[in-house]
Design a protein around this motif. Structure first.
Motif, PDB file in Angstrom:
ATOM      1  N   PHE A  93       0.813  -1.204  -0.035  1.00 37.51           N
ATOM      2  CA  PHE A  93       0.032  -0.081   0.158  1.00 37.51           C
ATOM      3  C   PHE A  93       0.934   1.307  -0.088  1.00 37.51           C
ATOM      4  O   PHE A  93       1.938   1.194   0.677  1.00 37.51           O
ATOM      5  N   ARG A  94       0.556   2.106  -0.622  1.00 43.08           N
ATOM      6  CA  ARG A  94       1.185   3.473  -1.012  1.00 43.08           C
ATOM      7  C   ARG A  94       0.410   4.433  -0.706  1.00 43.08           C
ATOM      8  O   ARG A  94      -0.657   4.667  -1.205  1.00 43.08           O
ATOM      9  N   ILE A  95       0.818   5.735  -0.050  1.00 42.77           N
ATOM     10  CA  ILE A  95       0.009   7.179  -0.125  1.00 42.77           C
ATOM     11  C   ILE A  95       0.784   8.158  -1.128  1.00 42.77           C
ATOM     12  O   ILE A  95       2.127   8.041  -0.893  1.00 42.77           O
ATOM     13  N   TYR A  96       0.095   8.794  -1.802  1.00 41.64           N
ATOM     14  CA  TYR A  96       0.451   9.902  -2.733  1.00 41.64           C
ATOM     15  C   TYR A  96       0.100  11.072  -2.537  1.00 41.64           C
ATOM     16  O   TYR A  96      -1.124  11.148  -2.048  1.00 41.64           O
ATOM     17  N   PRO A  97       0.764  12.327  -2.358  1.00 37.99           N
ATOM     18  CA  PRO A  97       0.150  13.692  -2.520  1.00 37.99           C
ATOM     19  C   PRO A  97      -0.794  13.684  -3.674  1.00 37.99           C
ATOM     20  O   PRO A  97      -0.486  13.290  -4.639  1.00 37.99           O
ATOM     21  N   GLY A  98      -1.879  14.273  -3.589  1.00 37.71           N
ATOM     22  CA  GLY A  98      -2.993  14.639  -4.979  1.00 37.71           C
ATOM     23  C   GLY A  98      -2.353  15.860  -5.581  1.00 37.71           C
ATOM     24  O   GLY A  98      -0.966  16.518  -5.240  1.00 37.71           O
ATOM     25  N   ASP A  99      -2.977  16.198  -6.607  1.00 37.97           N
ATOM     26  CA  ASP A  99      -2.829  17.659  -7.005  1.00 37.97           C
ATOM     27  C   ASP A  99      -3.571  18.613  -6.729  1.00 37.97           C
ATOM     28  O   ASP A  99      -3.868  19.634  -7.511  1.00 37.97           O
ATOM     29  N   SER A 100      -4.130  18.723  -5.566  1.00 42.02           N
ATOM     30  CA  SER A 100      -4.583  19.611  -5.065  1.00 42.02           C
ATOM     31  C   SER A 100      -3.511  20.929  -4.138  1.00 42.02           C
ATOM     32  O   SER A 100      -2.595  20.477  -3.929  1.00 42.02           O
ATOM     33  N   ARG A 101      -3.973  21.793  -3.457  1.00 37.96           N
ATOM     34  CA  ARG A 101      -3.276  22.619  -2.731  1.00 37.96           C
ATOM     35  C   ARG A 101      -3.268  22.203  -1.260  1.00 37.96           C
ATOM     36  O   ARG A 101      -2.111  22.406  -0.580  1.00 37.96           O
ATOM     37  N   GLY A 102      -4.009  21.117  -0.956  1.00 37.44           N
ATOM     38  CA  GLY A 102      -4.029  20.779   0.518  1.00 37.44           C
ATOM     39  C   GLY A 102      -2.968  19.730   0.711  1.00 37.44           C
ATOM     40  O   GLY A 102      -2.517  19.052  -0.240  1.00 37.44           O
ATOM     41  N   LEU A 103      -2.197  19.588   1.793  1.00 36.96           N
ATOM     42  CA  LEU A 103      -1.299  18.849   2.130  1.00 36.96           C
ATOM     43  C   LEU A 103      -1.927  17.601   2.722  1.00 36.96           C
ATOM     44  O   LEU A 103      -2.901  17.335   3.275  1.00 36.96           O
ATOM     45  N   VAL A 104      -1.103  16.690   2.879  1.00 35.07           N
ATOM     46  CA  VAL A 104      -1.310  15.213   3.365  1.00 35.07           C
ATOM     47  C   VAL A 104      -0.094  14.905   4.142  1.00 35.07           C
ATOM     48  O   VAL A 104       1.018  15.057   3.760  1.00 35.07           O
ATOM     49  N   TYR A 105      -0.448  14.191   5.425  1.00 42.83           N
ATOM     50  CA  TYR A 105       0.571  13.917   6.335  1.00 42.83           C
ATOM     51  C   TYR A 105       0.399  12.363   6.744  1.00 42.83           C
ATOM     52  O   TYR A 105      -0.623  12.175   6.787  1.00 42.83           O
ATOM     53  N   LEU A 106       1.549  11.979   6.710  1.00 43.45           N
ATOM     54  CA  LEU A 106       1.766  10.313   7.256  1.00 43.45           C
ATOM     55  C   LEU A 106       2.530  10.329   8.594  1.00 43.45           C
ATOM     56  O   LEU A 106       3.538  10.760   8.612  1.00 43.45           O
ATOM     57  N   ASN A 107       1.674  10.163   9.689  1.00 42.11           N
ATOM     58  CA  ASN A 107       2.260   9.878  10.789  1.00 42.11           C
ATOM     59  C   ASN A 107       2.971  11.156  11.478  1.00 42.11           C
ATOM     60  O   ASN A 107       4.165  11.208  11.620  1.00 42.11           O
TER      61      ASN A 107
END
Length: 199
Positions: free
Chosen positions: A148-162
């Motif tokens: 399983f992998r997580i990628y940032p999207g193409d929106s302005r919003g950020l994504v955090y992992l732990n």
């Protein structure tokens, strides 16, 4: 750029299907697969499976609205597992542990899953206005590598992992927490080294 049947344009080299609306397919298995919906409590809707109205099974079950049935399979790219099984099986879940949708679970499907507020997204987190409507983040499951992998999207919003910002692709592991907007989601895999739908 390729144009889907709903008029959306997308890059065929990056996406095997339209990231905005998904793919409606009919595999001639007397089951029609519409776009997945996470709305409501209807188990048939949330499974994303409706009997084909032309089959014997379909004649015994009340008809669904016309827009929920589609017979468009011409030239569409279909995930291998979906093609073999006739359904798009769950490979894991996100469980909302903080935010407006606290306590709700979200199914993760094979290959790429787009996360956003829009009901067109594979994982729709509609209660959090701080999440982008479309493609805030992407989570994928690779059946070949069982990862399983997580990628940032193409929106302005950020994504955090732990609590660490996702800048490139990061691997997801059991009980990892991703944060989007005001929402925190805990990751729970179903497919792993011990089990996979391909096995």
């Amino acid at each position: 750029m390729k144009r889907c049947t709903n008029g959306h344009y997308y890059d065929e080299t990056k996406h095997s299907l339209c990231p905005h609306c998904g793919v409606n397919i009919d595999l001639n298995l007397d089951v029609t697969m519409p776009k997945r919906s996470t709305q409501g409590d209807d188990p048939v809707k949330t499974q994303g499976i409706y009997p084909n109205p032309n089959s014997e099974l379909g004649k015994t079950i009340a008809k669904r609205p016309e827009e929920k049935r589609s017979h468009q399979s011409d030239g569409k790219t279909v995930a291998m597992i979906r093609k073999q099984m006739g359904i798009d099986p769950v490979v894991g879940w996100f469980v909302c542990i903080e935010g407006p949708d606290k306590g709700k679970d979200f199914r993760i499907r094979n290959e790429r899953n787009f996360i956003g507020r829009s009901d067109k997204m594979d994982i729709c987190i509609s209660g959090d206005e701080a999440i982008s409507r479309e493609n805030h983040a992407i989570v994928s499951y690779s059946p070949k590598k069982r990862l399983f992998r997580i990628y940032p999207g193409d929106s302005r919003g950020l994504v955090y992992l732990n609590d660490e910002e996702v800048i490139t692709v990061d691997e997801l592991k059991l009980y990892d927490v991703i944060e989007l907007g005001k929402t925190k989601l805990m990751f729970v895999p179903f497919c792993s080294e011990q089990f996979d739908w391909d096995a």
